[in-house]
Motif scaffolding. Structure first.
Motif, PDB file in Angstrom:
ATOM      1  N   SER A  24       0.878  -1.650   0.263  1.00 38.42           N
ATOM      2  CA  SER A  24      -0.205  -0.360   0.173  1.00 38.42           C
ATOM      3  C   SER A  24       0.691   1.417   0.043  1.00 38.42           C
ATOM      4  O   SER A  24       1.926   1.180   0.871  1.00 38.42           O
ATOM      5  CB  SER A  24      -1.266  -0.520   1.200  1.00 38.42           C
ATOM      6  N   ILE A  25       0.305   1.840  -1.231  1.00 39.58           N
ATOM      7  CA  ILE A  25       1.594   2.553  -1.145  1.00 39.58           C
ATOM      8  C   ILE A  25       0.236   4.280  -0.913  1.00 39.58           C
ATOM      9  O   ILE A  25      -0.274   4.578  -1.384  1.00 39.58           O
ATOM     10  CB  ILE A  25       2.407   3.231  -2.518  1.00 39.58           C
ATOM     11  N   ARG A  26       1.152   5.435   0.294  1.00 41.65           N
ATOM     12  CA  ARG A  26       0.119   6.219   0.405  1.00 41.65           C
ATOM     13  C   ARG A  26       1.159   7.571   0.570  1.00 41.65           C
ATOM     14  O   ARG A  26       2.096   7.774   0.604  1.00 41.65           O
ATOM     15  CB  ARG A  26      -0.059   5.877   1.836  1.00 41.65           C
ATOM     16  N   ASP A  27       0.501   8.716  -1.188  1.00 38.20           N
ATOM     17  CA  ASP A  27       1.363  10.161  -0.281  1.00 38.20           C
ATOM     18  C   ASP A  27       2.300  10.289  -0.519  1.00 38.20           C
ATOM     19  O   ASP A  27       2.880  10.274  -0.326  1.00 38.20           O
ATOM     20  CB  ASP A  27       0.448   9.937   0.751  1.00 38.20           C
ATOM     21  N   ASP A  42       2.356  12.789  -4.464  1.00 35.02           N
ATOM     22  CA  ASP A  42       1.167  12.300  -4.200  1.00 35.02           C
ATOM     23  C   ASP A  42       0.571  11.227  -4.923  1.00 35.02           C
ATOM     24  O   ASP A  42      -0.335  10.738  -5.977  1.00 35.02           O
ATOM     25  CB  ASP A  42      -0.026  13.881  -5.352  1.00 35.02           C
ATOM     26  N   LEU A  43       1.421   9.526  -4.694  1.00 34.91           N
ATOM     27  CA  LEU A  43       1.238   8.764  -5.286  1.00 34.91           C
ATOM     28  C   LEU A  43       0.488   7.950  -4.685  1.00 34.91           C
ATOM     29  O   LEU A  43       1.242   7.478  -3.789  1.00 34.91           O
ATOM     30  CB  LEU A  43       2.784   7.927  -6.100  1.00 34.91           C
ATOM     31  N   SER A  44      -0.793   7.371  -4.620  1.00 27.81           N
ATOM     32  CA  SER A  44      -1.030   6.384  -3.579  1.00 27.81           C
ATOM     33  C   SER A  44      -1.451   5.578  -4.714  1.00 27.81           C
ATOM     34  O   SER A  44      -2.445   5.197  -5.332  1.00 27.81           O
ATOM     35  CB  SER A  44      -2.327   7.145  -3.381  1.00 27.81           C
ATOM     36  N   VAL A  45      -1.270   4.346  -3.993  1.00 27.50           N
ATOM     37  CA  VAL A  45      -1.848   2.743  -5.328  1.00 27.50           C
ATOM     38  C   VAL A  45      -1.583   1.731  -4.103  1.00 27.50           C
ATOM     39  O   VAL A  45      -0.453   1.332  -3.477  1.00 27.50           O
ATOM     40  CB  VAL A  45      -0.901   2.162  -6.431  1.00 27.50           C
ATOM     41  N   ASP A  46      -2.477   0.671  -4.402  1.00 26.58           N
ATOM     42  CA  ASP A  46      -2.733  -0.590  -3.856  1.00 26.58           C
ATOM     43  C   ASP A  46      -2.448  -1.562  -4.076  1.00 26.58           C
ATOM     44  O   ASP A  46      -2.946  -2.017  -5.923  1.00 26.58           O
ATOM     45  CB  ASP A  46      -3.974  -0.870  -2.716  1.00 26.58           C
TER      46      ASP A  46
END
Length: 328
Positions: A8-11, A29-33
């Motif tokens: 889980s990548i958050r902000d 601002d990279l967020s991805v699961d």
């Protein structure tokens, strides 16, 4: 019970230190699961931040890079992990297949010893046992005469064989997450297909999560469950691969899809996106793609678009699309 993401990548934001003491943002601002057994494709032109984002996950950013945010692997924030802890995770929990195996491999060691090294370090095997397992891994990645090939050096192998060795090294400890950074670049189409078959088999057999970084939309279409499109370090669109490539919503994604070589216009010319990815110090105000976008308006050039959900499984960054969706 809902399954939790493996990664889980958050902000995530990455900036670099400049010689004059300033910092310059590269990724923002990279967020991805990413779930276990899922394959995520990351696409975009050269200079879009694809490789930098993947290096941040495995903790191999250059010294001048400064990451912030969270990169959670089974809940553990890798950005807060010590170097000793990252050394335990690399290879063991996260495997990495680099773009150029000739420079990634040690020219002074046989390929068998390079595969065995991780088994000795992480699993405590003897060198004899590790070398036996290295031969089995070479056989698994379809290198003929694996026992003899284990005693050769990287320069004695072809590009496709070296890439197979890179996969064997990344696979040796059965990591939960595999990152492949342009794994088929410079390989002919036959070898490329064989490499992709190997990766696909490994994901299915071991239920690994795979991050596949590529500029080749054909590779992404074949391999990936979901696709994340990056431009100038900003995420532009994300969703199921089939939907993103069939009905792209962001103008940049549409430009990438239109530029696939099989798509030729009536006058025989290949479609292209005018201009090049700007340097991170020269991004335009408003939308970072506005200076190359044929659909950009004055608002696009003045207002930075936010990230919004267009549907349950599609998200993007585009002011015009967002306003159109809100107006419905």
């Amino acid at each position: 019970m809902t399954e939790q993401p493996l990664l889980s990548i958050r902000d995530l934001a990455i900036s670099v230190d400049l010689p004059d003491g300033r910092t310059m943002p590269i990724v923002e601002d990279l967020s991805v699961d990413l779930m276990a057994g899922e394959t995520l494709g990351i696409v975009g032109e050269s200079g879009s931040g694809k490789s930098l984002a993947s290096l941040a996950v495995i903790g191999l950013l250059p010294d001048v890079a400064r990451p912030t945010g969270q990169i959670l692997l089974d809940g553990e924030n890798l950005l807060q992990a010590s170097e000793d802890r990252l050394c335990q995770i690399r290879g063991n929990r996260i495997g990495m297949i680099f773009q150029e195996p000739l420079t990634a491999l040690n020219p002074a060691m046989t390929v068998g010893d390079q595969i065995a090294e991780g088994l000795v370090w992480h699993r405590g095997l003897s060198w004899r046992a590790a070398r036996r397992e290295a031969v089995e891994l070479l056989d698994q990645v379809r290198i003929a005469d694996a026992k003899r090939r284990a005693g050769t050096y990287p320069h004695e192998m072809s590009g496709g064989q070296r890439q197979r060795v890179g996969i064997a090294i990344a696979l040796a400890l059965k990591p939960a997450l595999m990152i492949a950074d342009e794994p088929t670049t410079a390989l002919d189409v036959t070898v490329q297909a064989e490499i992709l078959d190997i990766l696909d088999d490994l994901v299915r057999e071991y239920r690994m999560a795979l991050i596949l970084v590529s500029h080749d939309l054909g590779v992404i279409a074949r391999m990936c469950d979901r696709t994340l499109v990056l431009y100038a370090g900003r995420r532009m669109e994300e969703g199921p691969t089939r939907a993103v490539l069939a009905t792209p919503l962001n103008p940049y994604t549409r430009g990438l899809v239109a530029a696939v070589p099989r798509r030729v216009s009536g006058d025989g010319r290949l479609a292209s996106i005018a201009g090049t990815v700007p340097g991170f110090a020269r991004l335009p105000p408003g939308c970072c793609f506005s200076d190359r976008c044929t659909e950009a308006t004055d608002d696009c050039r003045a207002v930075a678009p936010g990230w919004f959900l267009a549907s349950e499984d599609r998200a993007l960054r585009c002011l015009r699309v967002e306003r159109r969706e809100i107006g419905r």
